[in-house]
Motif scaffolding. Structure first.
Motif, short mmCIF file in Angstrom:
data_model
loop_
_atom_site.label_atom_id
_atom_site.label_comp_id
_atom_site.label_asym_id
_atom_site.label_seq_id
_atom_site.Cartn_x
_atom_site.Cartn_y
_atom_site.Cartn_z
N VAL A 131 0.85 -1.19 0.00
CA VAL A 131 0.00 0.00 0.00
C VAL A 131 0.89 1.24 0.00
N LEU A 132 0.68 2.10 -0.99
CA LEU A 132 1.43 3.35 -1.14
C LEU A 132 0.44 4.51 -1.06
N THR A 133 0.64 5.38 -0.10
CA THR A 133 -0.27 6.51 0.07
C THR A 133 0.40 7.79 -0.40
N VAL A 134 -0.26 8.50 -1.30
CA VAL A 134 0.23 9.79 -1.79
C VAL A 134 -0.55 10.86 -1.03
N TRP A 135 0.19 11.73 -0.30
CA TRP A 135 -0.49 12.58 0.67
C TRP A 135 0.21 13.93 0.77
N SER A 136 -0.57 14.92 1.10
CA SER A 136 -0.04 16.24 1.41
C SER A 136 -1.04 16.94 2.32
N PRO A 137 -0.57 17.72 3.28
CA PRO A 137 -1.51 18.45 4.14
C PRO A 137 -2.10 19.69 3.46
N LYS A 138 -1.62 20.01 2.27
CA LYS A 138 -2.06 21.22 1.57
C LYS A 138 -2.60 20.85 0.19
N GLY A 139 -3.73 21.42 -0.15
CA GLY A 139 -4.31 21.17 -1.45
C GLY A 139 -3.62 21.96 -2.54
N GLY A 140 -3.86 21.57 -3.79
CA GLY A 140 -3.32 22.31 -4.93
C GLY A 140 -1.87 22.07 -5.24
N VAL A 141 -1.27 21.01 -4.66
CA VAL A 141 0.15 20.75 -4.90
C VAL A 141 0.37 19.71 -6.00
N GLY A 142 -0.71 19.22 -6.62
CA GLY A 142 -0.56 18.23 -7.69
C GLY A 142 -0.54 16.80 -7.19
N LYS A 143 -1.12 16.57 -6.02
CA LYS A 143 -1.09 15.24 -5.41
C LYS A 143 -1.77 14.18 -6.27
N THR A 144 -2.97 14.51 -6.76
CA THR A 144 -3.70 13.53 -7.57
C THR A 144 -2.97 13.23 -8.87
N THR A 145 -2.42 14.24 -9.51
CA THR A 145 -1.65 14.02 -10.74
C THR A 145 -0.49 13.08 -10.49
#
Length: 394
Positions: A131-145
């Protein structure tokens, strides 16, 4: 799990319905060989009916030598005595009519029984993925991309079985980023916390044409509160029983569902951009993860839109966050154009420096080489990668 080799997506989908949950479909024999290399305990290969007969016979001959314990089942629109004789001579275990779901299912069952008899039941026992989680506490940083491209890099067009889970439950964009239009989402598992199994989840997944599956977020934000931490945990634990990699895209928050996903993860990819507010938020978030003792030795920093001109060096990033960047992606109009076209950058332009950087990160997370696209030489890969990781001293 079985693997189906079939270029026609509709035909492949029909074959998949007759085979066990978790069966993989790949478009050609090149991807089949990559899949077999990653799965030494594969017990059956189903060659689809649209595969040219000479190619199918060549695949049979190759697998007879390299994987003698795996059965090869040749599915044909019409089964003639001549085709049967040629296929068996080449090493196929069975030749079956493609239009008969019962024949496909029964052939797979016979292949499983033969494999266990030859190698023992333990050889095909359950194994868990990562399981690999891509995460950031701030939106708009391109996490989903980054999450979508990482998943596609790991899948390698069918070499590995990968599922991307969209846990941004209010405003998830994984499906739209890939121009998918799911009929089901994680919302449809609400109320089934005690009955989650592989078969149930298979019915909720949406298949991307490059052999990656997606569990979409709900279509309406108000559903978020109905998705419990227990459901999130059960979904992730069940998916890792079937998939080689489960890539979780989370909300930019420390809500209950995100914390549950982080607690279930093997590795966390922390996405940040090179601006002081984001780095401050990431620093506070990392300290929170430390207090919660979550993946302390399995965190990887990915810097997105990280250009030398912004004036923040690698040393300063490490000084602020206490961790060295593992991957760096520069700003690029091509990334946005690829996303808008619904074909993420690792597919649209495998030679792009961003694609190469993501593949390098995927190799690090997988603990094995995630192969470059066909035709990319070592020299071609090295130069852009070095440019992508160059930092100016300030």
């Amino acid at each position: 799990m079985p693997v189906v080799v079939e270029a026609d997506q509709q035909v492949a989908a029909g074959l998949l319905r007759s085979l066990p949950s978790g069966t993989q479909a790949v478009p050609d024999t090149e991807r089949m060989r990559a899949w077999m290399a990653q799965h030494p305990d594969e017990y059956v290969v189903v060659l689809g009916p649209t595969m040219p007969l000479p190619d199918a016979l060549a695949a049979c001959e190759g697998l007879r030598v390299t994987r003698p314990a795996a059965s090869v089942v040749l599915a044909r629109a019409e089964v003639s005595a001549e085709v049967f004789a040629q296929a068996v001579a080449a090493g196929a275990r069975e030749v079956i009519p493609a239009g008969s779901p019962e024949a496909v299912s029964e052939a797979a069952e016979r292949a499983y029984r033969l494999f266990t008899a030859l190698r023992g039941a333990a050889a095909v026992g359950p194994s868990e993925g990562k399981v690999l989680t891509v995460w950031s506490p701030k939106g708009g940083v391109g996490k989903t991309t980054m999450a979508v491209n990482l998943g596609l890099a790991l899948a390698e067009k069918g070499a590995r079985r990968v599922c991307v889970v969209d846990l941004d439950l209010a405003f998830g964009d994984v499906a739209i980023t890939m121009q998918l239009f799911p009929t089901h989402s994680i919302e449809h598992a609400v109320g089934s916390e005690d009955a989650i199994d592989t078969e149930l989840l298979e019915g909720l997944l949406t298949r991307h044409h490059d052999a990656m599956m997606v569990l979409a977020a709900p279509s309406h934000p108000d559903v978020r509160d109905r998705i419990s931490a227990t459901l999130v945990s059960q979904v992730i634990r069940t998916l890792k029983q079937t998939f080689d990699y489960v890539v979780v895209d989370t909300a930019p928050a420390f809500d209950e569902q995100t914390l549950t996903a982080l607690d279930e993860t093997d590795d966390i990819v922390v996405v940040a951009t090179l601006d002081v507010p984001t780095l401050k938020n990431v620093k506070v978030a990392l300290e929170t993860l430390d207090m919660l003792d979550i993946a302390s030795d399995h965190r990887h920093l990915l810097l997105n839109r990280a250009d030398d001109e912004v004036g923040i060096s690698a040393d300063r990033v490490e000084g602020i966050l206490g961790m060295r960047p593992r991957a760096r992606v520069a700003s690029s109009i091509e990334i946005a154009a690829a996303t808008n076209a619904g074909k993420p950058i690792v597919l649209r332009d495998p030679h792009h420096p961003t694609s190469l950087a993501i593949r390098e990160l995927a190799s690090l997370l997988a603990g094995q080489s995630v192969g470059p696209p066909a035709g990319v030489s070592t020299a071609t890969r090295t130069a852009p990668q070095q440019r992508g990781f160059r930092w100016k001293r300030r």
